[in-house]
Design a protein around this motif. Structure first.
Motif, PDB file in Angstrom:
ATOM      1  N   GLY A 297       0.816  -1.213   0.000  1.00 40.77           N
ATOM      2  CA  GLY A 297       0.000   0.000   0.000  1.00 40.77           C
ATOM      3  C   GLY A 297       0.853   1.268   0.000  1.00 40.77           C
ATOM      4  N   LEU A 298       2.176   1.097   0.043  1.00 41.12           N
ATOM      5  CA  LEU A 298       3.052   2.275  -0.002  1.00 41.12           C
ATOM      6  C   LEU A 298       3.005   2.877  -1.414  1.00 41.12           C
ATOM      7  N   PRO A 299       3.126   4.195  -1.520  1.00 38.00           N
ATOM      8  CA  PRO A 299       3.031   4.836  -2.841  1.00 38.00           C
ATOM      9  C   PRO A 299       4.321   4.714  -3.652  1.00 38.00           C
TER      10      PRO A 299
ATOM     11  N   HIS B 166       7.715  -0.870   5.550  1.00 41.16           N
ATOM     12  CA  HIS B 166       6.254  -0.935   5.594  1.00 41.16           C
ATOM     13  C   HIS B 166       5.774  -1.581   6.891  1.00 41.16           C
ATOM     14  N   ARG B 167       6.403  -2.694   7.253  1.00 39.67           N
ATOM     15  CA  ARG B 167       6.004  -3.393   8.485  1.00 39.67           C
ATOM     16  C   ARG B 167       6.214  -2.513   9.724  1.00 39.67           C
ATOM     17  N   ALA B 168       7.211  -1.651   9.650  1.00 39.08           N
ATOM     18  CA  ALA B 168       7.490  -0.766  10.786  1.00 39.08           C
ATOM     19  C   ALA B 168       6.627   0.500  10.751  1.00 39.08           C
ATOM     20  N   GLY B 169       5.742   0.576   9.759  1.00 39.42           N
ATOM     21  CA  GLY B 169       4.826   1.723   9.693  1.00 39.42           C
ATOM     22  C   GLY B 169       5.440   3.002   9.144  1.00 39.42           C
TER      23      GLY B 169
ATOM     24  N   ARG C 150      19.533   7.341  10.082  1.00 39.25           N
ATOM     25  CA  ARG C 150      20.462   6.201  10.157  1.00 39.25           C
ATOM     26  C   ARG C 150      20.076   5.195  11.233  1.00 39.25           C
ATOM     27  N   ALA C 151      19.795   5.673  12.446  1.00 39.81           N
ATOM     28  CA  ALA C 151      19.512   4.746  13.548  1.00 39.81           C
ATOM     29  C   ALA C 151      18.262   3.921  13.254  1.00 39.81           C
ATOM     30  N   ALA C 152      17.249   4.583  12.699  1.00 38.18           N
ATOM     31  CA  ALA C 152      15.997   3.884  12.380  1.00 38.18           C
ATOM     32  C   ALA C 152      16.237   2.828  11.309  1.00 38.18           C
ATOM     33  N   LEU C 153      17.043   3.166  10.336  1.00 36.75           N
ATOM     34  CA  LEU C 153      17.343   2.226   9.250  1.00 36.75           C
ATOM     35  C   LEU C 153      18.080   1.001   9.795  1.00 36.75           C
ATOM     36  N   LEU C 154      19.044   1.224  10.671  1.00 39.35           N
ATOM     37  CA  LEU C 154      19.771   0.093  11.247  1.00 39.35           C
ATOM     38  C   LEU C 154      18.844  -0.779  12.094  1.00 39.35           C
ATOM     39  N   GLU C 155      17.881  -0.132  12.742  1.00 41.98           N
ATOM     40  CA  GLU C 155      16.924  -0.894  13.562  1.00 41.98           C
ATOM     41  C   GLU C 155      16.030  -1.801  12.729  1.00 41.98           C
ATOM     42  N   LEU C 156      15.853  -1.484  11.448  1.00 41.55           N
ATOM     43  CA  LEU C 156      15.027  -2.351  10.585  1.00 41.55           C
ATOM     44  C   LEU C 156      15.699  -3.710  10.378  1.00 41.55           C
TER      45      LEU C 156
ATOM     46  N   VAL D  71      14.523  -4.089  -1.899  1.00 40.36           N
ATOM     47  CA  VAL D  71      13.184  -4.672  -1.745  1.00 40.36           C
ATOM     48  C   VAL D  71      12.932  -5.023  -0.283  1.00 40.36           C
ATOM     49  N   GLU D  72      13.911  -5.668   0.330  1.00 39.78           N
ATOM     50  CA  GLU D  72      13.748  -6.020   1.747  1.00 39.78           C
ATOM     51  C   GLU D  72      13.577  -4.759   2.586  1.00 39.78           C
TER      52      GLU D  72
END
Ligand SMILES: Nc1nc2c(ncn2[C@@H]2O[C@H](COP(=O)(O)OP(=O)(O)O)[C@@H](O)[C@H]2O)c(=O)[nH]1
Ligand SMILES: [Mg+2]
Length: 221
Positions: free
Chosen positions: A138-140, A176-179, A152-158, A169-170
Motif C-alpha cells: 500500500g506504499l506509494p 512498511h512493516r514498521a509503519g 540512520r539509527a531507524a534504518l539500522l533498527e530495521l 526490496v527487503e
C-alpha cells in the motif's frame, strides 16, 4: 557549524565515475565510499576526492550499504549509487521530507535525462517490481531508485539482512512493516559513467531478479 550528512556510496569499480561525483558533492555532506573489492583503484580515487573510504571485502550491494551505514555517524543519511547517474546537487531536495518529518524514507524517483540513461529491460523490471511492492504494502512506491534518504539509527533498527541486490526490496518491505511513511522525490537520472554491475549485465540482472524474488516470497509467507 552543522554536522554534515553522511552519503554512503557502495562502490565496485567506479574509478571513472568517482571524481565527477565527489567533486559535485555540495557543502553539508560527507562522502563515505564503501569499496567492495574494486580492482580499478576506486579506493585511491575516492581518497583523492576527499571521501572517507571503508573497505568491505564481502561482495554485494547490501553488504556494501550496511558497512557504510555502520561507519556513518550522522542522524540523516543518504545511500546513493556511485555511478554518476544522480547529481548530488539534488541531495537537499531528497533529504527535505525526512528533515521536515513528513516522511521516514525518501526515495529518488528517476526522471531519465536521455533514452540511454535507463535501459528498457531495467525500466520494465522496475515498473513490475514497484507495482508488486505497491500492491503488497500500500506504499506509494513508483520506483525502487538508486538513491534514498532516511534516519540512520531507524534504518539500522530495521535490520535489513540481504547482502546483495535484494536489499532495496527487503528495505521497503521492512519499512512498511514498521509503519514508515515513504515519499518520492523526482531526480534527474543520467547515463551512468562506466559499466553497470547490476541491471546492465546479464549476470547482475539475473542475480537481482533471483534475490528480489526470494525477498518477495519470504514476505508472502
Ligand atoms: N552489483 C553490485 N554493485 C555493487 C557491489 N558493491 C558495490 N556496488 C555498487 O552498487 C551500485 C549499484 O550498481 P550499478 O552497477 O549502478 O547497478 P545499476 O544501477 O542497476 O546499473 C554501484 O554504485 C556499484 O558500484 C556489488 O558487490 N555488486
Ligand atoms: Mg546504478
Amino acid at each position: 557549524m552543522t554536522i554534515p550528512i553522511d552519503v554512503v556510496f557502495p562502490c565496485l569499480n567506479e574509478a571513472e565515475a568517482l571524481p565527477v561525483l565527489l567533486a559535485a558533492l555540495p557543502p553539508g555532506y560527507r562522502a563515505i565510499v564503501v569499496d567492495n573489492g574494486s580492482t580499478d583503484g576506486s579506493a585511491d580515487v575516492a581518497l583523492l576526492g576527499g571521501a572517507v573510504v571503508v573497505s568491505e571485502p564481502r561482495r554485494g550491494y547490501g553488504a556494501a550499504v550496511h558497512a557504510g551505514l555502520t561507519a556513518a555517524t550522522s542522524d540523516l543519511v543518504i545511500v546513493c549509487d556511485a555511478d554518476g547517474t544522480i547529481d548530488p546537487a539534488e541531495f537537499d531536495a531528497l533529504v527535505a521530507p525526512v528533515r521536515a518529518g513528513t516522511a521516514d524514507l525518501a526515495v529518488g524517483r528517476r526522471r531519465p535525462t536521455s533514452r540511454q540513461a535507463w535501459p528498457v529491460p531495467a525500466r520494465v523490471a522496475n515498473v513490475v517490481l514497484a507495482w508488486m511492492l505497491r500492491s503488497r504494502t500500500g506504499l506509494p512506491l513508483r520506483d525502487l531508485g538508486p538513491v534514498r534518504a532516511t534516519r540512520r539509527a531507524a534504518l539500522l533498527e530495521l535490520e535489513v539482512r540481504d547482502k546483495r541486490s535484494g536489499y532495496p526490496v527487503e528495505l521497503v518491505l521492512r519499512a512498511h512493516r514498521a509503519g514508515w511513511r515513504l515519499s518520492h522525490v523526482d531526480m534527474a537520472y543520467r547515463p551512468r559513467i562506466g559499466r553497470s554491475k547490476v541491471t546492465g549485465s546479464l549476470r547482475g540482472y539475473l542475480t537481482a531478479v533471483r534475490d528480489t524474488r526470494r525477498r518477495l516470497a519470504e514476505a508472502a509467507r
